[in-house]
Design a protein around this motif. Sequence first.
Motif, PDB file in Angstrom:
ATOM      1  N   GLY A   1       0.850  -1.186   0.000  1.00  0.00           N
ATOM      2  CA  GLY A   1       0.000   0.000   0.000  1.00  0.00           C
ATOM      3  C   GLY A   1       0.883   1.231   0.000  1.00  0.00           C
ATOM      4  O   GLY A   1       1.693   1.414  -0.905  1.00  0.00           O
ATOM      5  N   ASP A   2       0.742   2.059   1.005  1.00  0.00           N
ATOM      6  CA  ASP A   2       1.623   3.218   1.145  1.00  0.00           C
ATOM      7  C   ASP A   2       2.514   3.110   2.375  1.00  0.00           C
ATOM      8  O   ASP A   2       3.088   4.113   2.815  1.00  0.00           O
ATOM      9  CB  ASP A   2       0.783   4.503   1.226  1.00  0.00           C
ATOM     10  N   ASP A   3       2.642   1.922   2.922  1.00  0.00           N
ATOM     11  CA  ASP A   3       3.466   1.716   4.108  1.00  0.00           C
ATOM     12  C   ASP A   3       4.723   0.932   3.755  1.00  0.00           C
ATOM     13  O   ASP A   3       4.706   0.057   2.878  1.00  0.00           O
ATOM     14  CB  ASP A   3       2.695   0.978   5.200  1.00  0.00           C
ATOM     15  N   VAL A   4       5.809   1.249   4.467  1.00  0.00           N
ATOM     16  CA  VAL A   4       7.089   0.567   4.275  1.00  0.00           C
ATOM     17  C   VAL A   4       7.295  -0.405   5.426  1.00  0.00           C
ATOM     18  O   VAL A   4       7.057  -0.055   6.593  1.00  0.00           O
ATOM     19  CB  VAL A   4       8.256   1.581   4.218  1.00  0.00           C
ATOM     20  N   PHE A   5       7.766  -1.598   5.087  1.00  0.00           N
ATOM     21  CA  PHE A   5       7.970  -2.639   6.099  1.00  0.00           C
ATOM     22  C   PHE A   5       9.386  -3.189   6.024  1.00  0.00           C
ATOM     23  O   PHE A   5       9.999  -3.242   4.954  1.00  0.00           O
ATOM     24  CB  PHE A   5       6.969  -3.784   5.902  1.00  0.00           C
ATOM     25  N   LEU A   6       9.879  -3.598   7.195  1.00  0.00           N
ATOM     26  CA  LEU A   6      11.167  -4.265   7.323  1.00  0.00           C
ATOM     27  C   LEU A   6      10.915  -5.754   7.518  1.00  0.00           C
ATOM     28  O   LEU A   6      10.117  -6.154   8.373  1.00  0.00           O
ATOM     29  CB  LEU A   6      11.934  -3.703   8.531  1.00  0.00           C
TER      30      LEU A   6
END
Length: 487
Positions: A263-268
């Motif tokens: 979506g518009d979120d960044v994940f590690l």
Amino acid sequence: MSDTLFDGYRPLPAAYDELFEGPGRLRAEFQRAAAALGAWTREEFAAAQGLAERALLNQGVTFSVYSDQRGTEKIFPFCLVPRMIGAAEWTRLERGLVQRVRAIEAFLDDVYGAQRILAERAVPPELVLGAKGFEPKLVGVRPPGGVRVHVAGIDLIRDPTGAFRVLEDNLRCPSGVSYVLENRLLSKRILPEALTRACVQRVDPYPARLAAALRSVAPVPPEEALAVVLTPGPYNSAYFEHTFLARTMGLELVQAPDLFVDGDDVFLRTTRGPRRVHVIYRRTDDAFLDPDFFCPDSALGVRGLVRAWAAGRVAIANAPGNGVADDKAVCALVPDMVRFYLSEEPLLEQVPTWICALRQDQRYVQERIGDMVVKAVDEAGGYGMLMGPQASQPERDEFRRRIEAEPRRYIAQHRVELSACPTWDAAGAAVAPRRVDLRPYVVSGADGPWVLPGGLTRVALREGSYVVNSSQGGGSKDTWVLKGTTP
């Protein structure tokens, strides 16, 4: 004959000397600090210098030179003789640096917003819009936290009158601060008495200040923010610094494959599943941040990262698009920005700059190229430049052709006689004057700018040289900013 450290030292005739007013005459504010250094014999200091170099080797304090066929990994050259700056002088310099960063921040907001400075022609619009680092697709985007220049490295020189002048700005991924911190550790270990007597301002708060500034611009409360350091990897020239800063800030060091956008979120990616990332301190160039936005054929970067940033879901430090203000031609316009946005006169002088994209400036440079230092606006590290006074006629002619073909790509400056500082010369087993510059670091968060007391002093280790870049044979010194009083 005595053989203590400063015996026989002679400043360069035409340069401002950082420590001495003349042969045998220390500057008044440094006499107590320098007395402890001057008591060392040359033999003792040679041994101490060797100890410092072995410590750097053992700790892996390195940088890389891609063009050196003898090997890429180099120990960063270090001179144990410090460069000193008085308290009052630093206060003046600090005010000028804060003013400059505030003006640049306003300019970046404007050029990616209403573009008022261009509409009113307070600066030539064609110079700004023609900068390689200008990203038209980012117009209208506001960064999370309202900060674009989270870390600025401002390169300064000191002219023969003793005045500091801005040479250029570094507003994308300024490097070198790890050497500031490592150099201070060496001073503490090897020169503890001199450091104590000098009453030097501390530099070790830098990692905590930077980490706090990063979290302050997160799209969530700072105590909830997950911040990471994004590195291109171990083959990058500044990889030592990336690992150093991640470790000292207590942040994860990640590479692009460790991150993904949903979506518009960044994940590690972690062994316990994905964790949302709120702040990315990137040490990668814009071109390798996001192939969806910058280079579609690139295998590097995190797809969708710029979209997530533009949506306000992740802060990126420094902000994409800052390269427009990093351009050496635009850098020459900062005094106009100070007047336009702040209604103030610039507190910092600049090195007078001729912009070859302007016809009158181009003629001036072409006619006097033998007296000028010509630089490509988008190069760094001493590359893409001509030292006119030292160049051969064929080299000067070649640069005339380059300027004629691509005038927007070049600026020129008269060579300024850089200040010099006593520097250990191993071959002569004595201190000798060597030219220096200074890169202070300005950290900006939601609460405004903070200036690291000192910065990176780079030194031209070769006799007669004006080139201080590590990639061109330069080294560094610890920079001692003195407190207002001494014990």
